[in-house]
Design an enzyme around this catalytic site. Structure first.
Site, PDB file in Angstrom:
ATOM      1  N   GLU A 147      31.087  35.121  53.089  1.00 15.32           N
ATOM      2  CA  GLU A 147      31.787  35.357  51.831  1.00 15.32           C
ATOM      3  C   GLU A 147      32.782  36.516  51.915  1.00 15.32           C
ATOM      4  O   GLU A 147      33.246  37.019  50.902  1.00 15.32           O
ATOM      5  CB  GLU A 147      30.765  35.631  50.723  1.00 15.32           C
ATOM      6  N   HIS A 207      27.173  38.383  44.811  1.00 14.35           N
ATOM      7  CA  HIS A 207      27.691  39.113  45.960  1.00 14.35           C
ATOM      8  C   HIS A 207      27.225  40.567  45.872  1.00 14.35           C
ATOM      9  O   HIS A 207      26.996  41.095  44.772  1.00 14.35           O
ATOM     10  CB  HIS A 207      29.228  39.112  46.000  1.00 14.35           C
ATOM     11  N   CYS A 239      36.727  42.477  42.950  1.00 15.62           N
ATOM     12  CA  CYS A 239      36.896  41.106  43.452  1.00 15.62           C
ATOM     13  C   CYS A 239      38.357  40.811  43.754  1.00 15.62           C
ATOM     14  O   CYS A 239      38.666  40.002  44.631  1.00 15.62           O
ATOM     15  CB  CYS A 239      36.394  40.098  42.416  1.00 15.62           C
TER      16      CYS A 239
END
Length: 447
Positions: free
Chosen positions: A174, A250, A370
């Site tokens: 990721e 995450h 992000c």
């Protein structure tokens, strides 16, 4: 300071909409089918970029991807011209069209993992695009991501681009959302911290039960090997399965680091005491390492998720103080805003908090952290970056004009079938690739 950290923020794409595609990301699923505003989303992101540049930080821009992604629809059996393909997909599988129209590449923390030259064996900056294979709508990103990064960092004397890891669940990757780097100075060797959710070859390890653990230990280990990192400067920490099951999809939703500061929730990690002791040992004693733990009594996990307290950017200002770049949701939550006000008075390196409105991104499940990919580099390496992607007053004006010209201010899932949207998006990206001097990075440009 002997180096820089440059934040490369993702431009929100023209098809930004709320589809609830990300199982495990509660903000994403909660806002499914809301009406989005792509124009406002892109401008909110640009304002944050410009604000950081005005603070004296180095700031870059990361281009969005081609959406809806007609080539994938063709792979899945749809035929005819492009407009017919989209019309068929909306008629027979609207969920598929929605997934292939996602603007999720705006969250460039997931674009890649980056190791600076100070850490790598060959003295170059290493990039590995994330395969993002846990979510279909993101698993199609890595090819274009790699082309865009190659156009941004295009000097092989300084930059190395690796092929993404195998497209298999065992190597789920990721990107930088599960990776942080701690150092005394950006230009000096640091400790790279890889946070994983599960070990694919070790079924005895604890794992979440409700939501998927997206990052595997094996993926993190492979990236460390490819980037030529020294074992004595790498730490692998398992994310607490219990917080994944609460919606912490995450690590950057529960922890953030910068230089010699790690800011994290007390529930963030499994086996926290021994792993943080390992981190301290590998970091060394020459520069103090500040481990700032937020307790449940100060901020609960749910409050952290709702406000994205840890999905903030922790930055170093030109005067050496650190600041937190937080979404306005943190300011508007009494417990979180009180905590941040008190934090700046504690005597840690974190002295300031700056709030920014990125609600269009927040409602889709991504905060300030992000939206950016961090790249530490030397002055010489910075000079080798494509200069057209670095934020300036002129670029800020140009990109706002570009958004104003090509973006809609209302978009619903039904609008995805509009033939004009595909043409608008492609025309916009063709113009953007010229503004940013990227060349033909998009598949529609390459034939």
């Amino acid at each position: 300071m002997s180096g820089y950290e440059i934040n490369f923020d993702g431009l929100v794409g023209p098809t930004h909409h709320y589809a609830g595609l990300s199982f495990g990301n509660e903000a994403s699923t909660k806002n499914r089918n809301n009406v989005s505003n792509p124009k406002l989303a892109a401008k909110q992101g640009l304002l944050k970029m410009k604000a950081l540049a005005d603070m004296g930080l180095k700031q870059g821009v990361f281009a969005p991807q081609e959406r809806p992604h007609v080539p994938t629809l063709r792979k899945l059996g749809f035929r005819g011209d492009d407009h017919s393909v989209i019309e068929q997909a909306m008629r027979t599988s609207p969920e598929l069209l929605s997934a292939l129209s996602s603007a999720s590449c705006m969250w460039t923390a997931n674009a890649a993992t980056v190791s600076p030259s100070a850490d790598s064996a060959d003295g170059r900056v290493h990039f590995t695009a994330a395969n993002l294979n846990n979510k279909f709508h993101r698993s199609i990103e890595h090819e274009t991501t790699s082309r865009v990064m190659a156009a941004m960092f295009n000097d092989a004397r300084y930059f190395v681009h690796h092929t993404h890891l195998p497209d298999n669940d065992h190597f789920g990757d990721e990107g930088a959302a599960n990776h942080t780097r701690l150092c005394a100075d950006y230009g000096q060797p640091g400790v790279e911290v890889f946070v994983f959710g599960r070990a694919a070859f070790d079924s005895a390890r604890l794992a979440p039960r409700k939501y998927p653990a997206r990052q595997s230990l094996e993926a993190s280990q492979a990236i460390a090997r490819m980037h030529g990192l020294s074992d004595d400067k790498v730490v692998y920490i398992q994310q607490n399965p219990a917080v994944i099951d609460q919606g912490v999809f995450h690590n950057d939703v529960i922890a953030v680091g910068n230089q010699n500061v790690l800011f994290y929730h007390q529930q963030a990690f499994l086996d926290s005491a021994s792993k943080l002791a390992e981190l301290k040992s590998k970091f060394g004693d020459e520069t103090p390492l500040h481990l700032i733990e937020v307790s449940d009594s100060e901020v609960t996990v749910q409050q952290a998720i709702q406000t994205y307290l840890f999905n903030t950017q922790l930055i170093t200002l030109p005067d050496g103080d650190m600041a937190i770049i937080a979404p306005t949701e943190c300011r508007d939550n009494p417990s979180v805003s009180a905590y941040l006000a008190e934090l700046t008075e504690r005597g840690t390196p974190i002295r300031q908090v700056h709030y920014h409105d990125v609600k269009q991104s927040m409602q889709n499940g991504g905060g300030p952290a992000c939206l950016r990919l961090r790249v530490a580099m030397s002055e010489q390496e910075k000079q080798a970056v494509n200069p057209h992607v670095l934020m300036t007053d002129a670029l800020f004006i140009s990109l706002n004009q570009w958004v104003e010209r090509y973006y809609r201010d209302v978009l619903t899932e039904q609008d995805l079938a509009d033939p004009a949207l595909l043409e608008e998006s492609r025309t916009a990206l063709d113009a953007l690739s010229q503004i940013l001097n990227l060349g033909s990075v998009y598949q529609f440009q390459r034939g």
